[in-house]
Design a protein around this motif. Structure first.
Motif, mmCIF file in Angstrom:
data_model
loop_
_atom_site.group_PDB
_atom_site.id
_atom_site.type_symbol
_atom_site.label_atom_id
_atom_site.label_comp_id
_atom_site.label_asym_id
_atom_site.label_seq_id
_atom_site.Cartn_x
_atom_site.Cartn_y
_atom_site.Cartn_z
ATOM 1 N N TRP A 168 0.856 -1.173 0.000
ATOM 2 C CA TRP A 168 0.000 0.000 0.000
ATOM 3 C C TRP A 168 0.898 1.230 0.000
ATOM 4 N N LYS A 169 0.590 2.193 -0.834
ATOM 5 C CA LYS A 169 1.300 3.470 -0.808
ATOM 6 C C LYS A 169 0.474 4.414 0.044
ATOM 7 N N LYS A 210 -0.537 8.020 1.411
ATOM 8 C CA LYS A 210 -0.550 9.418 0.975
ATOM 9 C C LYS A 210 0.055 10.311 2.050
ATOM 10 N N THR A 230 -4.543 7.951 4.401
ATOM 11 C CA THR A 230 -5.081 7.347 3.192
ATOM 12 C C THR A 230 -4.017 6.479 2.533
ATOM 13 N N ALA A 231 -4.387 5.249 2.212
ATOM 14 C CA ALA A 231 -3.467 4.342 1.529
ATOM 15 C C ALA A 231 -4.194 3.693 0.363
ATOM 16 N N VAL A 232 -3.454 3.470 -0.708
ATOM 17 C CA VAL A 232 -4.011 2.801 -1.879
ATOM 18 C C VAL A 232 -3.128 1.609 -2.226
ATOM 19 N N PRO A 233 -3.735 0.502 -2.638
ATOM 20 C CA PRO A 233 -2.913 -0.650 -3.019
ATOM 21 C C PRO A 233 -2.129 -0.328 -4.283
ATOM 22 N N VAL A 234 -0.896 -0.828 -4.336
ATOM 23 C CA VAL A 234 -0.056 -0.599 -5.514
ATOM 24 C C VAL A 234 0.543 -1.922 -5.971
#
Length: 89
Positions: free
Chosen positions: A46-47, A49, A54-58
């Protein structure tokens, strides 16, 4: 089943979260959260922000190689096959 997670949490920075373990890393101004899930024997990246909330899968291909190598070393030290790091979901 949780012996694997226990072994992983003995590695620097890893923390248990039920049947998963998580570690946070910073590198080159980027923040990542990495999770290993024991039931599915997989690693997710997860990256995180700039707000830290806030994290988004990468995808693995976007994660710096030294970080991926570190995760593989941690997995191996915990008795987990390091090849699971490369598994796609």
């Amino acid at each position: 089943m949780t012996e694997t997670i226990d072994a992983l949490t003995e590695q620097d920075g890893w923390q248990r979260e039920g049947f998963a373990a998580r570690v946070h890393y910073e590198g080159a101004g980027e923040y990542y959260s990495i999770e290993y899930y024991e039931p599915s024997d997989c690693v997710l990246y997860w990256k995180v922000k700039g707000d830290g909330e806030t994290a988004v899968p990468v995808g693995r291909e976007t994660v710096p190689t030294p970080l991926r190598e570190r995760i593989r070393l941690d997995l191996d030290a915990a008795g987990i096959d390091p090849d699971v790091e490369a598994r796609t979901l």
